[in-house]
Design an enzyme around this catalytic site. Structure first.
Site, PDB file in Angstrom:
ATOM      1  N   HIS A 311       0.875  -1.236   0.077  1.00 36.57           N
ATOM      2  CA  HIS A 311      -0.028   0.268   0.027  1.00 36.57           C
ATOM      3  C   HIS A 311       0.707   1.227   0.032  1.00 36.57           C
ATOM      4  O   HIS A 311       1.887   1.149   0.839  1.00 36.57           O
ATOM      5  CB  HIS A 311      -0.896  -0.010   1.081  1.00 36.57           C
ATOM      6  CG  HIS A 311      -2.037   0.996   0.993  1.00 36.57           C
ATOM      7  ND1 HIS A 311      -2.037   2.310   1.562  1.00 36.57           N
ATOM      8  CD2 HIS A 311      -3.324   0.688   0.902  1.00 36.57           C
ATOM      9  CE1 HIS A 311      -3.069   2.733   1.247  1.00 36.57           C
ATOM     10  NE2 HIS A 311      -3.894   1.914   0.848  1.00 36.57           N
ATOM     11  N   ASP A 368      -7.915  -5.352  -0.208  1.00 34.74           N
ATOM     12  CA  ASP A 368      -8.609  -6.021  -0.946  1.00 34.74           C
ATOM     13  C   ASP A 368      -8.145  -7.555  -0.997  1.00 34.74           C
ATOM     14  O   ASP A 368      -8.643  -8.362  -1.760  1.00 34.74           O
ATOM     15  CB  ASP A 368      -7.981  -5.671  -2.489  1.00 34.74           C
ATOM     16  CG  ASP A 368      -8.405  -4.317  -2.745  1.00 34.74           C
ATOM     17  OD1 ASP A 368      -9.447  -3.768  -2.584  1.00 34.74           O
ATOM     18  OD2 ASP A 368      -7.653  -3.315  -3.341  1.00 34.74           O
TER      19      ASP A 368
HETATM   20  N1  ACO Z   1       4.037  -7.534  -5.069  1.00 43.08           N
HETATM   21  C1  ACO Z   1       5.397  -7.510  -5.016  1.00 43.08           C
HETATM   22  N2  ACO Z   1       6.311  -6.649  -4.844  1.00 43.08           N
HETATM   23  C2  ACO Z   1       5.686  -5.330  -4.475  1.00 43.08           C
HETATM   24  C3  ACO Z   1       4.394  -5.311  -4.293  1.00 43.08           C
HETATM   25  C4  ACO Z   1       3.577  -6.384  -4.691  1.00 43.08           C
HETATM   26  N3  ACO Z   1       2.276  -6.419  -4.430  1.00 43.08           N
HETATM   27  N4  ACO Z   1       4.186  -3.878  -4.110  1.00 43.08           N
HETATM   28  C5  ACO Z   1       5.226  -3.396  -3.960  1.00 43.08           C
HETATM   29  N5  ACO Z   1       6.177  -4.227  -4.113  1.00 43.08           N
HETATM   30  C6  ACO Z   1       7.687  -3.848  -4.359  1.00 43.08           C
HETATM   31  C7  ACO Z   1       8.195  -3.083  -5.506  1.00 43.08           C
HETATM   32  O1  ACO Z   1       8.484  -3.856  -6.564  1.00 43.08           O
HETATM   33  C8  ACO Z   1       9.140  -2.319  -4.935  1.00 43.08           C
HETATM   34  O2  ACO Z   1      10.425  -3.207  -4.636  1.00 43.08           O
HETATM   35  P1  ACO Z   1      11.636  -2.459  -5.047  1.00 43.08           P
HETATM   36  O3  ACO Z   1      12.048  -1.439  -4.091  1.00 43.08           O
HETATM   37  O4  ACO Z   1      12.731  -3.727  -5.023  1.00 43.08           O
HETATM   38  O5  ACO Z   1      11.765  -1.910  -6.454  1.00 43.08           O
HETATM   39  C9  ACO Z   1       8.781  -1.710  -3.564  1.00 43.08           C
HETATM   40  O6  ACO Z   1       7.852  -3.023  -3.009  1.00 43.08           O
HETATM   41  C10 ACO Z   1       8.000  -0.588  -3.663  1.00 43.08           C
HETATM   42  O7  ACO Z   1       6.982  -0.513  -4.401  1.00 43.08           O
HETATM   43  P2  ACO Z   1       6.254   0.904  -5.103  1.00 43.08           P
HETATM   44  O8  ACO Z   1       5.716   0.415  -6.319  1.00 43.08           O
HETATM   45  O9  ACO Z   1       7.361   1.933  -5.022  1.00 43.08           O
HETATM   46  O10 ACO Z   1       5.259   1.233  -3.962  1.00 43.08           O
HETATM   47  P3  ACO Z   1       3.825   1.908  -4.155  1.00 43.08           P
HETATM   48  O11 ACO Z   1       3.842   2.579  -2.888  1.00 43.08           O
HETATM   49  O12 ACO Z   1       4.215   2.898  -5.288  1.00 43.08           O
HETATM   50  O13 ACO Z   1       2.763   1.194  -4.687  1.00 43.08           O
HETATM   51  C11 ACO Z   1       0.792  -0.341  -4.578  1.00 43.08           C
HETATM   52  C12 ACO Z   1       1.577   0.646  -3.883  1.00 43.08           C
HETATM   53  C13 ACO Z   1       0.630   0.233  -6.138  1.00 43.08           C
HETATM   54  C14 ACO Z   1      -0.271  -0.584  -3.856  1.00 43.08           C
HETATM   55  C15 ACO Z   1       1.680  -1.550  -4.825  1.00 43.08           C
HETATM   56  O14 ACO Z   1       2.025  -2.069  -3.331  1.00 43.08           O
HETATM   57  C16 ACO Z   1       1.054  -2.596  -5.795  1.00 43.08           C
HETATM   58  O15 ACO Z   1       1.261  -2.545  -6.925  1.00 43.08           O
HETATM   59  N6  ACO Z   1       0.295  -3.528  -4.920  1.00 43.08           N
HETATM   60  C17 ACO Z   1      -0.490  -4.465  -5.886  1.00 43.08           C
HETATM   61  C18 ACO Z   1      -1.746  -3.936  -6.122  1.00 43.08           C
HETATM   62  C19 ACO Z   1      -2.902  -3.661  -5.043  1.00 43.08           C
HETATM   63  O16 ACO Z   1      -3.308  -4.814  -4.432  1.00 43.08           O
HETATM   64  N7  ACO Z   1      -3.329  -2.691  -5.227  1.00 43.08           N
HETATM   65  C20 ACO Z   1      -4.324  -2.272  -4.259  1.00 43.08           C
HETATM   66  C21 ACO Z   1      -4.019  -1.133  -3.165  1.00 43.08           C
HETATM   67  S1  ACO Z   1      -5.207  -0.992  -1.967  1.00 43.08           S
HETATM   68  C22 ACO Z   1      -6.318  -0.037  -2.753  1.00 43.08           C
HETATM   69  O17 ACO Z   1      -6.005   0.683  -3.649  1.00 43.08           O
HETATM   70  C23 ACO Z   1      -7.566   0.034  -2.120  1.00 43.08           C
END
Ligand code: ACO
Length: 440
Positions: A311, A368
């Site tokens: 998140h 979710d």
């Molecule tokens: N699975 C694996 N790795 C992940 C995940 C994940 N679900 N989420 C983040 N990471 C990793 C990224 O690859 C990154 O790794 P790195 O530092 O080695 O490059 C690190 O964690 C940070 O990720 P960011 O993309 O910078 O995190 P951000 O805060 O921008 O994104 C987000 C948040 C979009 C929710 C992300 O965690 C994601 O894509 N999750 C999966 C989709 C999801 O479940 N969305 C629902 C969110 S809740 C809502 O909107 C109601």
């Protein structure tokens, strides 16, 4: 610029040897911000913050969340207390008005929800002209935008009666959602009933049929209330910021909410609940081999992410996911449903919570992750999950939109940019460009 949260502290900024003093703002829970409203005017500089990781777009009195501690509250009340003790309608009222309703206020608000439950009969024909497999979120967004043509009076002075404005939308979106499902099934529509509560009415419109009357189950109604409460607001997330940004151009509420629905549709936002169940189904079909998915999520050369984890704001447990997980167990137990996806989800959670990759990046299950399993148990198909999210988020969007309209410091939302394209250059006349082309 001074507002009531400006403190007597300042931040010093030095740009090329020149010192600037910037006001510090402090919120009611101690959150601090550097007020840069005059930065460009005073220094010629702007701030650059892709994805708005550190940018506050407004001050707001609606929702507080502390992502490090896993705290979420609406109007000062903890999400745990609200989910345990209130109905969705009470929470909708709370978000809009800032206080929980008295008996009279609750009766009036509920009466309006009943009164506005129908949609104009002409709108029902719209459903017939979408392709058979149309995405419910596309239908919802189009229908909500169209409401402005059928109920234009609200667009002229939207704040005249906030209860009328809000209940119209909250009630009609519920009807549109249920009708979307019935149409997708080719089933006869079931109209709303005055004698049913908000959630019971929705379930009845979804599942009642002339050949098999729907038996309303109080435990399912309670679970649905809980899920909708957990989704009701989440401060300045992608869809809420969209509602505010679109609304800041002074477009009508319906168009603003329709834009928010489109933003919510995204798989990185509300669309994740559908994607979670699809991922769990894939895992189930591959004999429960979740390790392969975990490996892919950890592989930097693979764009795959474990849906339902991580998140932008919570770098600790998402308090909503704990409540949903418990509700999930309760609903499956009550309905005597055994869902192998729930077992896979729990195993995935267990493994990731002990895996360095997820620990280092603070990746925990989000709201979710378990919601889809409850929806499945209730009988809601996965392509309707994000519509359910929209139904829950509606009171929050309306409250945020209202707060923006009421704000005396309101400005149209208009971020700046740093231009990185070609420098200004002379235009070569068409004849010369043609000549060059034929020479090459
Ligand atoms: N699975 C694996 N790795 C992940 C995940 C994940 N679900 N989420 C983040 N990471 C990793 C990224 O690859 C990154 O790794 P790195 O530092 O080695 O490059 C690190 O964690 C940070 O990720 P960011 O993309 O910078 O995190 P951000 O805060 O921008 O994104 C987000 C948040 C979009 C929710 C992300 O965690 C994601 O894509 N999750 C999966 C989709 C999801 O479940 N969305 C629902 C969110 S809740 C809502 O909107 C109601």
């Amino acid at each position: 610029m001074i507002d009531k949260f400006t403190t007597d502290k300042t931040a010093e900024l030095v740009i090329e040897g020149q010192k600037y003093s910037l006001p510090i703002i402090e919120g009611s829970e101690g959150e601090k911000a550097i007020d840069i409203r005059n930065l460009r005017q005073d220094t010629g500089y702007i701030t650059l913050d892709k994805g708005y990781m550190n940018t506050g777009s407004c001050t707001s009195g609606i929702t507080y969340l502390d992502g490090a501690k896993g705290i979420l509250s609406y109007r000062g009340y903890s999400i745990e207390d609200l989910a345990e003790n209130c109905s969705f309608v009470e929470v909708a009222y709370l978000l809009l008005h800032g206080h929980l309703p008295t008996d009279d206020e609750y009766q009036h608000f509920s009466y309006l929800l009943g009164r506005f439950a129908l949609i104009h009969e002409d709108m029902i024909h719209f459903f017939d002209h979408f392709p058979p497999n149309a995405a419910p979120m596309a239908i919802l967004s189009s229908m909500v935008n169209s409401l402005s043509n059928f109920y234009p009076e609200m667009t002229e002075n939207p704040l005249e009666d906030i209860d009328i404005m809000a209940t119209r939308l909250i009630s009609k979106v519920r009807t549109i959602a249920a009708f979307t499902y019935k149409k997708s099934m080719g089933s006869p529509l079931v109209y709303p009933r005055h004698d049913l509560s908000y959630c019971a009415n929705f379930l009845n419109m979804m599942f009642d049929s002339p050949v098999k009357p729907y038996a309303i189950n109080d435990d399912v109604v309670r679970a649905l209330n809980k899920i909708l409460i957990l989704h009701a607001d989440h401060e300045q997330n992608c869809s809420t910021s969209t509602v505010r940004l679109v609304g800041s151009a002074r477009v009508n509420l319906y168009a603003s909410i329709s834009a928010g629905i489109s933003a919510l549709w995204g798989p990185l936002h509300g669309g994740a609940n559908q994607a979670v169940v699809e991922m769990l189904e894939d895992i189930y079909e591959s004999d429960g081999d979740y390790q392969n998915y975990i490996n892919r999520a950890k592989d930097p050369s693979d764009p795959f992410r474990l849906v339902g984890f991580g998140h932008r704001v919570y770098k600790s447990h998402d308090p909503r996911s704990r409540i949903i997980k418990a509700a999930c167990d309760e609903v499956l137990d009550t309905l005597k449903v055994s869902d192998p996806l729930l077992d896979i989800a729990k195993e995935l959670e267990e493994v990731t919570l002990n895996d360095e990759f997820f620990i280092e990046r603070n990746l925990y299950p989000n709201v979710d992750f378990y919601s889809g399993i409850i929806y499945r148990a209730i009988g809601i198909p996965s392509n309707m999950f994000t519509v359910m999210f929209a139904l829950g988020r509606l009171p929050g969007w309306i409250a945020q939109w209202k707060e923006m309209w009421d704000d005396p410091d309101w400005r149209i939302g208009r971020p700046r940019q740093i231009y990185i394209g070609p420098k200004r250059r002379p235009l070569t006349p068409k004849e010369e460009r043609k000549k060059r082309e034929s020479d090459t």
